[in-house]
Design an enzyme around this catalytic site. Structure first.
Site, short mmCIF file in Angstrom:
data_model
loop_
_atom_site.label_atom_id
_atom_site.label_comp_id
_atom_site.label_asym_id
_atom_site.label_seq_id
_atom_site.Cartn_x
_atom_site.Cartn_y
_atom_site.Cartn_z
N ARG A 67 0.85 -1.19 0.00
CA ARG A 67 0.00 0.00 0.00
C ARG A 67 0.88 1.23 0.00
O ARG A 67 2.04 1.19 0.43
CB ARG A 67 -0.94 0.00 1.21
CG ARG A 67 -0.25 -0.21 2.54
CD ARG A 67 -1.24 -0.32 3.67
NE ARG A 67 -1.87 0.95 3.97
CZ ARG A 67 -1.37 1.85 4.79
NH1 ARG A 67 -0.23 1.64 5.41
NH2 ARG A 67 -2.00 2.98 5.03
N ARG A 121 -3.04 10.50 2.81
CA ARG A 121 -3.91 11.04 3.87
C ARG A 121 -4.74 12.18 3.29
O ARG A 121 -4.17 13.11 2.72
CB ARG A 121 -3.07 11.56 5.03
CG ARG A 121 -2.28 10.47 5.70
CD ARG A 121 -1.49 11.05 6.86
NE ARG A 121 -0.60 10.04 7.40
CZ ARG A 121 0.46 10.31 8.13
NH1 ARG A 121 0.75 11.56 8.44
NH2 ARG A 121 1.22 9.35 8.59
N ARG A 181 20.15 -4.77 1.38
CA ARG A 181 20.55 -3.47 0.87
C ARG A 181 21.36 -2.77 1.95
O ARG A 181 21.17 -3.01 3.14
CB ARG A 181 19.33 -2.62 0.54
CG ARG A 181 18.67 -3.03 -0.76
CD ARG A 181 17.62 -2.02 -1.18
NE ARG A 181 16.50 -1.93 -0.29
CZ ARG A 181 16.08 -0.79 0.27
NH1 ARG A 181 16.68 0.35 0.03
NH2 ARG A 181 15.02 -0.80 1.08
N ARG A 227 18.30 10.91 0.27
CA ARG A 227 17.85 11.93 1.23
C ARG A 227 19.03 12.57 1.93
O ARG A 227 20.16 12.03 1.89
CB ARG A 227 16.86 11.35 2.24
CG ARG A 227 17.40 10.16 3.01
CD ARG A 227 16.33 9.60 3.94
NE ARG A 227 16.93 8.71 4.93
CZ ARG A 227 16.31 8.23 6.00
NH1 ARG A 227 15.06 8.54 6.23
NH2 ARG A 227 16.93 7.44 6.83
N GLU A 267 22.52 10.27 1.90
CA GLU A 267 22.40 8.80 1.90
C GLU A 267 22.30 8.26 0.48
O GLU A 267 21.47 8.72 -0.31
CB GLU A 267 21.16 8.37 2.69
CG GLU A 267 21.29 8.64 4.18
CD GLU A 267 20.17 7.99 4.99
OE1 GLU A 267 20.17 8.19 6.20
OE2 GLU A 267 19.30 7.30 4.41
N TYR A 316 13.32 -6.89 8.77
CA TYR A 316 13.44 -5.52 9.25
C TYR A 316 12.62 -5.38 10.52
O TYR A 316 11.45 -5.72 10.58
CB TYR A 316 12.95 -4.50 8.20
CG TYR A 316 13.09 -3.11 8.77
CD1 TYR A 316 14.33 -2.48 8.74
CD2 TYR A 316 12.04 -2.49 9.42
CE1 TYR A 316 14.50 -1.23 9.33
CE2 TYR A 316 12.21 -1.25 10.02
CZ TYR A 316 13.44 -0.63 9.97
OH TYR A 316 13.62 0.60 10.57
N ASP A 342 11.76 -2.49 13.57
CA ASP A 342 11.97 -1.22 14.23
C ASP A 342 12.47 -1.49 15.65
O ASP A 342 12.33 -2.60 16.16
CB ASP A 342 10.65 -0.43 14.28
CG ASP A 342 10.47 0.46 13.05
OD1 ASP A 342 11.49 0.94 12.51
OD2 ASP A 342 9.31 0.67 12.64
P1 FDA Z 1 21.50 -4.73 15.67
O1 FDA Z 1 21.98 -4.83 14.28
O2 FDA Z 1 21.28 -3.38 16.23
O3 FDA Z 1 22.54 -5.50 16.62
C1 FDA Z 1 23.19 -6.68 16.24
C2 FDA Z 1 24.59 -6.64 16.81
O4 FDA Z 1 25.23 -7.91 16.61
C3 FDA Z 1 25.47 -5.59 16.15
O5 FDA Z 1 26.00 -4.72 17.13
C4 FDA Z 1 26.56 -6.41 15.47
O6 FDA Z 1 27.82 -5.76 15.44
C5 FDA Z 1 26.59 -7.65 16.35
N1 FDA Z 1 27.17 -8.81 15.66
C6 FDA Z 1 26.88 -9.27 14.42
N2 FDA Z 1 27.64 -10.34 14.12
C7 FDA Z 1 28.43 -10.58 15.19
C8 FDA Z 1 29.45 -11.52 15.48
N3 FDA Z 1 29.82 -12.45 14.58
N4 FDA Z 1 30.08 -11.47 16.68
C9 FDA Z 1 29.74 -10.52 17.59
N5 FDA Z 1 28.78 -9.58 17.36
C10 FDA Z 1 28.14 -9.61 16.18
N6 FDA Z 1 14.23 1.58 14.01
C11 FDA Z 1 13.33 2.47 14.51
O7 FDA Z 1 12.56 2.10 15.39
N7 FDA Z 1 13.30 3.76 14.06
C12 FDA Z 1 14.14 4.22 13.10
O8 FDA Z 1 14.08 5.38 12.72
C13 FDA Z 1 15.09 3.30 12.55
N8 FDA Z 1 15.95 3.70 11.61
C14 FDA Z 1 16.80 2.79 11.02
C15 FDA Z 1 17.65 3.20 10.00
C16 FDA Z 1 18.49 2.28 9.39
C17 FDA Z 1 19.39 2.73 8.28
C18 FDA Z 1 18.48 0.94 9.81
C19 FDA Z 1 19.35 -0.08 9.14
C20 FDA Z 1 17.67 0.53 10.86
C21 FDA Z 1 16.82 1.46 11.47
N9 FDA Z 1 16.00 1.09 12.52
C22 FDA Z 1 15.10 1.98 13.04
C23 FDA Z 1 16.01 -0.31 13.03
C24 FDA Z 1 16.94 -0.52 14.22
O9 FDA Z 1 18.27 -0.27 13.83
C25 FDA Z 1 16.75 -1.97 14.71
O10 FDA Z 1 15.48 -2.09 15.27
C26 FDA Z 1 17.75 -2.42 15.75
O11 FDA Z 1 19.04 -2.23 15.27
C27 FDA Z 1 17.51 -3.89 16.03
O12 FDA Z 1 18.39 -4.34 17.02
P2 FDA Z 1 19.06 -5.77 16.92
O13 FDA Z 1 19.65 -6.04 18.24
O14 FDA Z 1 18.11 -6.74 16.35
O15 FDA Z 1 20.19 -5.61 15.77
#
Ligand code: FDA
Length: 389
Positions: free
Chosen positions: A175, A179, A258, A289, A312, A360, A362
């Site tokens: 979708r 608004r 990506r 952006r 970006e 993905y 949040d």
């Molecule tokens: P996250 O990726 O944060 O943590 C995983 C960790 O594991 C990392 O620190 C990594 O280094 C570690 N790791 C990986 N492999 C490893 C290994 N082999 N050994 C040791 N450590 C390892 N959300 C939102 O609510 N509002 C927003 O505006 C945004 N904006 C946004 C922008 C962009 C560009 C992205 C990519 C994402 C967002 N998000 C977001 C989402 C947000 O980043 C996401 O919800 C959290 O990062 C999720 O947390 P996790 O712990 O799942 O992963």
């Protein structure tokens, strides 16, 4: 230190499980983190030239309608009353986003009422009536009509995917919100704001317990350090939040993502664009952006003669890139099913978070799913000996 549980990754998923295990169950928790800092992608730092807080891995806006998550996060930080708004530049004119009555009236130089605008968009969206959209381009036209789709969605999406929307599957969008009022708040959740003292202070508060030990610069797959996969799995419960395919050494194929390249620029002016996020909808502008982080915290005393901006650029991730958004192609989905089966067989390992589940999430979703995983898997494991995964 003796670990009762080892957590791989210190993003919101890993930190939430760590915090609950230490504070609720009194366990000794070891977190290992590949990067040199905690917090995963939500980490932020102070820009040395301007003192402005920078979201190092892309703009992070906190929002949730989940009461439990909101109460939980407020234990570690307070939030400002920031409300996110996004604008987009199309052919040198700035419009409010998501598409709303203000965008429509500005675009068509009109003063349509909600009903008039609704009728116009329905008529324009009828162009492909009766046909099943074969690609994202047709889908976009059938959702909001060609004029708005081509101005605001087509080239922006093309830049995000580095692919002409005619060659993208229709399934990428289900979708496109329009608004029929002048509300241009980006999120419609009950709660929204930014951590008053910044993301890193919040993340550190979650890990602030002597029972939590964090080893940064430590990779779970590096067998030259003691906290590695071979040494730990089967001997101590592990919560794994790194990439799912990497855990199984890519046996079922690589899951595709990506990524984003950030181009940072310091400027000798107090305000570059007057708002935190400006999208660029046209194909001629190579970036998607520009973020100007000072606007995330208008309440702070930032310098009035300098600012910092980030452009970006979006593209497909290669092996060494940060994985940001799952692509979810048909091959990805098939491989994901095979990985899920393997993960279910992996005794003593709980897979979680955005990388560990290839989706993905949040921030509020990552935290919410960690709270559920703690209730349904981790606590029963330690209290009744139930399997952790
Ligand atoms: P996250 O990726 O944060 O943590 C995983 C960790 O594991 C990392 O620190 C990594 O280094 C570690 N790791 C990986 N492999 C490893 C290994 N082999 N050994 C040791 N450590 C390892 N959300 C939102 O609510 N509002 C927003 O505006 C945004 N904006 C946004 C922008 C962009 C560009 C992205 C990519 C994402 C967002 N998000 C977001 C989402 C947000 O980043 C996401 O919800 C959290 O990062 C999720 O947390 P996790 O712990 O799942 O992963």
């Amino acid at each position: 230190m003796n670990a009762d549980i080892v957590i791989v990754g210190s993003g919101f998923f890993g930190l939430t499980i760590a915090e609950r295990c230490a504070n609720e169950l009194g366990l000794n928790v070891v977190i290992i983190e590949r990067r040199s800092h905690i917090g995963g992608n939500a980490y932020s730092e102070t820009d040395l030239e301007t003192g402005i807080e920078i979201h190092k891995y892309g703009a992070h806006l906190f929002h949730t309608s989940n009461q439990r998550v909101w109460e939980y996060v407020n234990r570690f930080t307070s939030f400002t009353n920031y409300q996110h708004k996004v604008y987009t530049n199309h052919k040198g004119v700035v419009y409010p986003m998501p598409i709303n009555l203000g965008t429509i009236n500005q675009f068509f130089s009109a003063a349509y009422t909600p009903n008039e605008a609704r009728a116009l968009i329905a008529e324009q969206a009828g162009e492909l009536a009766g046909k099943d959209p074969e690609n994202l381009n047709d889908k976009g036209i059938s959702l909001i009509g060609r004029p708005l789709y081509e101005a605001f969605i087509k080239n922006y999406t093309g830049k995000q995917w580095q692919t002409d929307p005619k060659n993208l599957p229709a399934s990428i969008i289900s979708r496109l919100p329009v608004r029929y009022n002048y509300d241009n708040r980006y999120f419609s959740d009950t709660y929204e704001g930014l951590p008053t003292k910044g993301y890193t202070a919040w993340l550190e508060a979650m890990a602030d317990n002597p029972k939590i030990t964090i080893h940064t610069d430590t990779d779970f797959f590096d067998t030259t350090q003691p906290w590695n996969q071979e040494a730990l799995v089967g001997k101590v419960p592990v919560v794994y939040t790194g990439p799912l395919d990497r855990y199984f050494n890519y046996s079922e194929g690589k899951l595709s993502w990506r990524t984003i390249d950030f181009e940072t620029e310091h400027l000798e002016m107090g305000d570059f664009q007057g708002t935190s996020v400006m999208n660029y909808a046209d194909a001629e502008v190579p970036y998607t952006r520009i973020i100007e982080p000072r606007h995330f915290h208008p309440e702070r005393d930032y310098p009035s003669d300098k600012t910092v901006i980030m452009r970006e650029f979006s593209r497909f991730a290669e092996a060494e890139d940060e994985p940001y958004y799952p692509i979810n192609s048909n091959e990805d989905r098939e491989a994901l099913l095979r990985y899920r089966e393997k993960a279910a067989q992996e005794n003593g390992v709980l897979f979680g978070g955005r990388l560990g589940t290839y989706q993905y999430l949040d921030m509020h979703m990552a935290i919410g799913s960690a709270l559920s995983a703690f209730d349904n898997k981790v606590r029963p494991h330690f209290e009744n000996g139930a399997p952790i995964n």
